[in-house]
Structures are given as C-alpha cells and as structure tokens.
Design an enzyme around this catalytic site. Structure first.
Site, PDB file in Angstrom:
ATOM      1  N   GLY A   8       0.837  -1.209   0.000  1.00  0.00           N
ATOM      2  CA  GLY A   8       0.000   0.000   0.000  1.00  0.00           C
ATOM      3  C   GLY A   8       0.862   1.244   0.000  1.00  0.00           C
ATOM      4  N   ASP A  41      -1.601  -7.288  -7.665  1.00  0.00           N
ATOM      5  CA  ASP A  41      -2.984  -7.180  -7.181  1.00  0.00           C
ATOM      6  C   ASP A  41      -3.174  -8.178  -6.031  1.00  0.00           C
ATOM      7  OD1 ASP A  41      -5.658  -7.136  -6.711  1.00  0.00           O
ATOM      8  OD2 ASP A  41      -6.278  -7.552  -8.777  1.00  0.00           O
ATOM      9  N   LEU A  42      -3.276  -7.643  -4.830  1.00  0.00           N
ATOM     10  CA  LEU A  42      -3.358  -8.511  -3.647  1.00  0.00           C
ATOM     11  C   LEU A  42      -4.752  -9.118  -3.456  1.00  0.00           C
ATOM     12  CD1 LEU A  42      -1.280  -6.331  -1.132  1.00  0.00           C
ATOM     13  CD2 LEU A  42      -0.510  -8.266  -2.509  1.00  0.00           C
ATOM     14  N   TYR A 157     -15.313  -5.633   6.628  1.00  0.00           N
ATOM     15  CA  TYR A 157     -14.138  -4.837   7.026  1.00  0.00           C
ATOM     16  C   TYR A 157     -13.765  -5.111   8.489  1.00  0.00           C
ATOM     17  CZ  TYR A 157     -10.965  -0.900   7.572  1.00  0.00           C
ATOM     18  OH  TYR A 157      -9.841  -0.133   7.817  1.00  0.00           O
ATOM     19  N   LYS A 161     -10.420  -7.233   9.933  1.00  0.00           N
ATOM     20  CA  LYS A 161      -9.417  -6.634  10.820  1.00  0.00           C
ATOM     21  C   LYS A 161      -9.379  -7.354  12.179  1.00  0.00           C
ATOM     22  CE  LYS A 161      -8.010  -3.216   8.076  1.00  0.00           C
ATOM     23  NZ  LYS A 161      -6.629  -3.130   7.551  1.00  0.00           N
TER      24      LYS A 161
HETATM   25  P1  NAD Z   1      -5.307   4.348   1.085  1.00  0.00           P
HETATM   26  O1  NAD Z   1      -6.504   4.036   0.260  1.00  0.00           O
HETATM   27  O2  NAD Z   1      -4.789   5.732   1.081  1.00  0.00           O
HETATM   28  O3  NAD Z   1      -4.103   3.356   0.699  1.00  0.00           O
HETATM   29  C1  NAD Z   1      -4.318   1.984   0.546  1.00  0.00           C
HETATM   30  C2  NAD Z   1      -3.399   1.440  -0.532  1.00  0.00           C
HETATM   31  O4  NAD Z   1      -3.726   0.039  -0.687  1.00  0.00           O
HETATM   32  C3  NAD Z   1      -3.600   2.118  -1.911  1.00  0.00           C
HETATM   33  O5  NAD Z   1      -2.376   2.593  -2.414  1.00  0.00           O
HETATM   34  C4  NAD Z   1      -4.183   1.022  -2.755  1.00  0.00           C
HETATM   35  O6  NAD Z   1      -3.800   1.083  -4.127  1.00  0.00           O
HETATM   36  C5  NAD Z   1      -3.636  -0.230  -2.068  1.00  0.00           C
HETATM   37  N1  NAD Z   1      -4.446  -1.381  -2.469  1.00  0.00           N
HETATM   38  C6  NAD Z   1      -5.804  -1.479  -2.415  1.00  0.00           C
HETATM   39  N2  NAD Z   1      -6.200  -2.625  -3.007  1.00  0.00           N
HETATM   40  C7  NAD Z   1      -5.074  -3.250  -3.410  1.00  0.00           C
HETATM   41  C8  NAD Z   1      -4.836  -4.469  -4.119  1.00  0.00           C
HETATM   42  N3  NAD Z   1      -5.834  -5.239  -4.543  1.00  0.00           N
HETATM   43  N4  NAD Z   1      -3.556  -4.833  -4.351  1.00  0.00           N
HETATM   44  C9  NAD Z   1      -2.524  -4.024  -3.978  1.00  0.00           C
HETATM   45  N5  NAD Z   1      -2.688  -2.862  -3.315  1.00  0.00           N
HETATM   46  C10 NAD Z   1      -3.957  -2.473  -3.061  1.00  0.00           C
HETATM   47  O7  NAD Z   1      -5.670   3.850   2.556  1.00  0.00           O
HETATM   48  P2  NAD Z   1      -5.115   4.200   4.012  1.00  0.00           P
HETATM   49  O8  NAD Z   1      -6.169   4.940   4.701  1.00  0.00           O
HETATM   50  O9  NAD Z   1      -3.732   4.729   3.969  1.00  0.00           O
HETATM   51  O10 NAD Z   1      -5.131   2.737   4.656  1.00  0.00           O
HETATM   52  C11 NAD Z   1      -3.959   2.010   5.013  1.00  0.00           C
HETATM   53  C12 NAD Z   1      -4.377   0.888   5.937  1.00  0.00           C
HETATM   54  O11 NAD Z   1      -4.903   1.447   7.149  1.00  0.00           O
HETATM   55  C13 NAD Z   1      -5.477  -0.013   5.384  1.00  0.00           C
HETATM   56  O12 NAD Z   1      -5.191  -1.340   5.736  1.00  0.00           O
HETATM   57  C14 NAD Z   1      -6.730   0.459   6.089  1.00  0.00           C
HETATM   58  O13 NAD Z   1      -7.686  -0.569   6.223  1.00  0.00           O
HETATM   59  C15 NAD Z   1      -6.164   0.865   7.438  1.00  0.00           C
HETATM   60  N6  NAD Z   1      -6.995   1.852   8.158  1.00  0.00           N
HETATM   61  C16 NAD Z   1      -7.315   3.056   7.587  1.00  0.00           C
HETATM   62  C17 NAD Z   1      -8.077   3.961   8.309  1.00  0.00           C
HETATM   63  C18 NAD Z   1      -8.446   5.325   7.773  1.00  0.00           C
HETATM   64  O14 NAD Z   1      -9.323   5.989   8.365  1.00  0.00           O
HETATM   65  N7  NAD Z   1      -7.822   5.814   6.717  1.00  0.00           N
HETATM   66  C19 NAD Z   1      -8.518   3.630   9.595  1.00  0.00           C
HETATM   67  C20 NAD Z   1      -8.176   2.401  10.139  1.00  0.00           C
HETATM   68  C21 NAD Z   1      -7.405   1.522   9.397  1.00  0.00           C
END
Ligand code: NAD
Length: 283
Positions: A8, A41-42, A157, A161
């Site tokens: 990511g 693609d994960l 979701y 988690k």
């Molecule tokens: P973001 O959307 O900014 O970044 C997520 C990244 O994951 C992106 O670059 C995307 O391209 C990549 N991704 C998605 N599907 C993919 C796939 N199939 N294969 C490869 N890469 C893939 O999100 P973020 O907010 O920075 O989230 C980071 C982590 O933190 C995630 O695991 C999310 O669940 C967790 N999280 C986020 C929040 C929030 O409020 N933003 C809160 C709690 C937890």
C-alpha cells in the site's frame, strides 16, 4: 540502514511510512497496484504470490522489516466485501507467511500490520465470519458477510481486521516468529484523513455516519502521524514489543469500552498456558 517492504506504498499511510523510511536512509520495496517497485494485485492468490516473490527477489531473501498497509475501506458496492476479504486479510497473512524466512534471516526484524479500531467499535460481527478467516476460507467469509446485505462491506471490514489482529497476536508469540527475532505488532488507527477515508466521505449517508461517530479528541487523524507510529514500531524501541495492538484513534476505543480491557485470564487458561510454556522451555 535497513531494507523494508511496504504494501500500500502508493497512497495514504503506506506512502507516509515509505517516505519516512526513505528519508531516514533506508531502502523501501513498495508493493501496490501502481507506482510501486512491485506491481501486484493482492485481491487474488496469484497476485499475492507474485507480490511475495517479487519482494523476496528484490531483497535477495533478507529484509529487516515490513509494513502491511494495503487495504480497502468499507464503502458500498457489490464487489467491495470480496475485495476487503481478499486484500485486508489474505493480502497480509499470505505475504507474511511467505516472507517469514527472509525476516528471520535478518535476525531482528520488525513487522507492523495495519489493523483498525473497527475491531472494537463495530457491533454485530458474527463469530462465524472470524472463524471463516481463521480457517482460510475466503468463500465462506464472503457468504457470511453477504447475509448483511447493504452492510456487508462494514461487517467484512471489521471482521477482516478482527481476524487479522488475532492472527497477528497468535503468530507474534509463535516460536518461529518471536523465537527467530521477529517482532510482529499491529497498529489500530481510527478515522485518518487519507484517500480511503475521502472515498467514504464522498457518499452523503456515509459522511453523516462518520462525522457523527464518537471521537473524544475530535476530528480526524493525520496520515503522517500514523506513519511516525509505524516507523517507531520498526525501531529498537520495539525490541520488547510483541503481539501488541497500538490504538491511535482519538479515544474512540476507550470511549466505547473503558472497562473491557485489560482483563485477567481465567484460571484454567492461566494454568494451561503456563504448563505449555514450561514444556516448551523444558522447565
Ligand atoms: P489508502 O486508500 O490511502 O491506501 C491503501 C493502498 O492500498 C492504496 O495505495 C491502494 O492502491 C492499495 N491497495 C488497495 N487494493 C489493493 C490491491 N488489490 N492490491 C494491492 N494494493 C492495493 O488507505 P489508508 O487509509 O492509507 O489505509 C492504510 C491501511 O490502514 C489499510 O489497511 C486500512 O484498512 C487501514 N486503516 C485506515 C483507516 C483510515 O481511516 N484511513 C482507519 C483504520 C485503518
């Protein structure tokens, strides 16, 4: 200076971690759908296998740590629950399982997995969903989540988690992880301003729900600050940190369940676990 894998890495908190590690002089091997060293693609088993081997190849089978940040948020949509299940859970557990020997080779590796405070703030997540993840059954996990119809994405979701965090805690203390010098921990953010959150805020009903959600400190968290936490959890300060779940969520978890945790083990569990430990250590 070390070598770190970051999934990511193209956006949000993964990008913040990658930038901070690079600025500190480390080598980062980014994994993402775009703008990364390993494009994969994960959401498919083949994509996960290619991500795992791509990183191992670039790192020559030895790296000092990993941050698993790739994930999707619980926005509405027919495909969303399936993608959440595949990426948020299997996109972490399968990669880390494949990387364990390379992390062990480093001798003192640190791993940070992005969990979420959805693990403790979303009601009605069924045990059968958590069990399906634990059994490695993505199809069953999807069937259980889809019973919740329009709420399938948020249930998938939170379930992904929760199961992931349980996996982190079980795996962190296993002999071939902690015993081989790997420190595995989870970071549980609340609502953090990233493209993932922005996507949710675009839908008026989701915006209303997010903005009315209790956050004692107020507002949203900052991706760069969460990046700092992850980098700290990769540092020597984390030498004694194993299987911990660090909540950085503005107080929401404490607000909903102030007295649920910490909680002592039951006596039978205490006796069983201490005996197992003594047997393992041949005491
Ligand atoms: P973001 O959307 O900014 O970044 C997520 C990244 O994951 C992106 O670059 C995307 O391209 C990549 N991704 C998605 N599907 C993919 C796939 N199939 N294969 C490869 N890469 C893939 O999100 P973020 O907010 O920075 O989230 C980071 C982590 O933190 C995630 O695991 C999310 O669940 C967790 N999280 C986020 C929040 C929030 O409020 N933003 C809160 C709690 C937890």
């Amino acid at each position: 200076m070390g070598t770190y894998a970051v999934t990511g890495s193209a956006s949000g908190m993964g990008a913040a971690v990658a930038q901070k590690l690079t600025d500190a002089g480390h080598r980062v091997i980014g994994v993402d759908l775009r703008d990364a060293d390993v494009i994969a693609d994960l959401s498919t088993p083949d994509g996960r296998a290619s991500a795992a081997s791509g990183v191992l190849g670039l790192a020559e089978n030895r790296f000092d740590g990993a941050v698993l940040a790739a994930g999707l948020g619980p926005t509405a949509g027919a495909e969303r629950a399936r993608l959440i299940i595949e990426v948020n859970y299997f996109g972490v557990t399968e990669l880390l399982t494949a990387w364990q020997p390379a992390l062990a080779t480093a001798g003192n590796a640190k791993v940070v997995v992005f969990s979420s405070n959805s693990t403790t703030t979303v009601p009605l997540v069924p045990r059968s969903l958590i069990k399906a993840f634990r059994d490695g059954d993505a199809g069953k996990a999807l069937r259980v989540a889809m019973r919740f119809r329009k709420f399938a994405p948020p249930i998938a979701y939170a379930g992904s988690k929760i199961a992931l965090t349980h996996w982190v805690r079980r795996t962190a203390v296993a002999p071939h992880w902690v015993g081989e010098g790997i420190r595995l921990n989870a970071l549980a953010p609340g609502a953090i301003r990233t493209p993932l959150l922005e996507e949710q805020l675009e839908t008026p009903s989701e915006r209303k729900q997010i903005e009315s959600f209790p956050v004692p400190v107020g507002g949203f968290g900052d991706a760069s600050q969460l990046g700092e936490w992850a980098v700290f959890m990769l540092s020597p300060a984390a030498d004694f940190l194993v299987g911990s779940v660090v909540f950085v969520d503005g107080g929401t978890d404490a607000y909903f369940r102030p007295d649920d945790w910490p909680r002592p083990p039951t006596l039978p569990r205490y006796v069983l676990k201490t005996r197992q430990w003594a047997r393992r250590r041949r005491l």
